[in-house]
Enzyme design. Structure first.
Site, mmCIF file in Angstrom:
data_model
loop_
_atom_site.group_PDB
_atom_site.id
_atom_site.type_symbol
_atom_site.label_atom_id
_atom_site.label_comp_id
_atom_site.label_asym_id
_atom_site.label_seq_id
_atom_site.Cartn_x
_atom_site.Cartn_y
_atom_site.Cartn_z
ATOM 1 N N PRO A 76 6.585 3.472 -1.895
ATOM 2 C CA PRO A 76 7.642 3.005 -2.287
ATOM 3 C C PRO A 76 8.940 3.525 -1.692
ATOM 4 O O PRO A 76 10.174 2.602 -1.966
ATOM 5 C CB PRO A 76 7.826 3.479 -3.679
ATOM 6 N N GLU A 108 0.542 11.490 -6.592
ATOM 7 C CA GLU A 108 2.271 11.868 -6.215
ATOM 8 C C GLU A 108 2.563 11.295 -4.860
ATOM 9 O O GLU A 108 3.548 11.233 -4.410
ATOM 10 C CB GLU A 108 2.474 13.239 -6.438
ATOM 11 N N ARG A 162 -3.100 -14.410 6.910
ATOM 12 C CA ARG A 162 -3.152 -15.681 6.782
ATOM 13 C C ARG A 162 -2.208 -16.427 7.913
ATOM 14 O O ARG A 162 -2.452 -17.578 8.045
ATOM 15 C CB ARG A 162 -2.670 -16.140 5.289
ATOM 16 N N ASP A 169 5.464 -22.932 4.115
ATOM 17 C CA ASP A 169 5.696 -22.266 3.013
ATOM 18 C C ASP A 169 6.945 -21.534 2.848
ATOM 19 O O ASP A 169 7.707 -21.298 3.591
ATOM 20 C CB ASP A 169 4.747 -21.016 3.297
#
Ligand code: SAH
Length: 264
Positions: free
Chosen positions: A95, A122, A160, A175
């Protein structure tokens, strides 16, 4: 021709990853030999007979940390001794990393080898970040239990767009984000559903007008939902004209629908 891309994933939950890569476009890309995806169980690289890969955090506090040795061993085994043989990225899902987006997907799609390290609990021992990885990637400002889902998100979006993976019907150029705008609206059969009709223009066969309508709708979608994206792209004079018209209408009473004579 571009070499086959190799993707390795190091995880303590290999089954989670295996299920996803066996399906849909990821499955097809492997069948077409455009990508090879290898999944490695971190526990196979543990040093002790109980296959322990985590331990307490020095300094105290709740939560376990993935130990450095099994991760280093796994990476070294995968890449072999000669570290710079291939164009390679070693990516830690975290993160705290750079937020993933379509530009990063494009960038990674040009590599020959991607190696993903999925953290858990963690996270991973900081020495992995300091000494082993080339990229720290986040999929957004929230915290998940493990790096498996983020790795799947990144892998799916990279694979993709590899040449030959999607067929013509599924092409990705329009897209959202690929060219800086959101996608235009899509409709499929039936023509009329619960008294709601498909825009008639889309049934007209007039490709030039359909292209124009789609561009307008893509601009409108972007203006309505993600106006920040418009700051980042180069717009043609025609795009700017359409946007000015849309903004004018928005000023009056919300955005009015764009309507060609055929739609009436
Ligand atoms: N204590 C850490 C979070 C650990 S979450 C911190 O606050 O920074 C456990 C693992 O899940 C992480 O090591 C990472 O691999 C994965 N993860 C969690 N959220 C993520 C996100 N937004 N993007 C990418 N990986 C994430």
């Amino acid at each position: 021709m571009k070499k086959k891309m190799v993707i390795d994933v190091i995880t303590i939950f290999p089954k989670m990853v295996e299920e996803i890569v066996k399906k849909s476009i990821l499955k097809r890309a492997q069948q077409k030999n455009i990508v090879q995806i290898n999944i490695h169980d971190l526990r196979d690289f543990a040093l002790d007979k109980h296959s322990i890969v985590d331990d307490y955090s020095y300094g105290g506090g709740a939560g376990m940390v993935l130990k450095p040795e099994p991760i280093f061993r796994a990476v070294e085994r995968i890449i072999g001794k000669k570290k710079r043989k291939r164009k390679r990225r070693i990516i830690l899902l975290s993160p705290q990393g750079q937020t993933f987006n379509q530009a990063k997907a494009k960038e990674l799609s040009r590599e020959e080898h991607l190696l993903f390290i999925c953290g858990h609990y963690e996270g991973v021992d900081e020495r992995v970040k300091e000494n082993l990885i080339t990229d720290e990637v986040s999929i957004g400002d929230y915290v998940l239990t493990g790096g498996e889902l983020p790795a799947m998100v990144v892998i799916d979006s990279v694979v993709r767009i590899l040449p030959g993976v999607l067929n013509k019907k599924e092409s990705f150029e329009n897209d959202s984000f690929y060219q800086g705008l959101l996608d235009y609206p899509h409709y499929t059969r039936p023509r009329r559903f619960r008294r709601k009709s498909v825009p008639v223009l889309l049934l007209s066969g007039n490709h030039a007008r359909i292209r124009k309508w789609r561009r307008q709708k893509a601009l409108k979608n972007t203006l309505d939902k993600r106006p920040d994206l418009l700051e980042k792209i180069i717009l043609s004079a025609e795009d700017r004209k359409i946007l000015d018209e849309l903004k004018g209408k928005k000023g009056k009473k919300g955005i009015a629908p764009i309507c060609f004579p055929e739609c009436k």
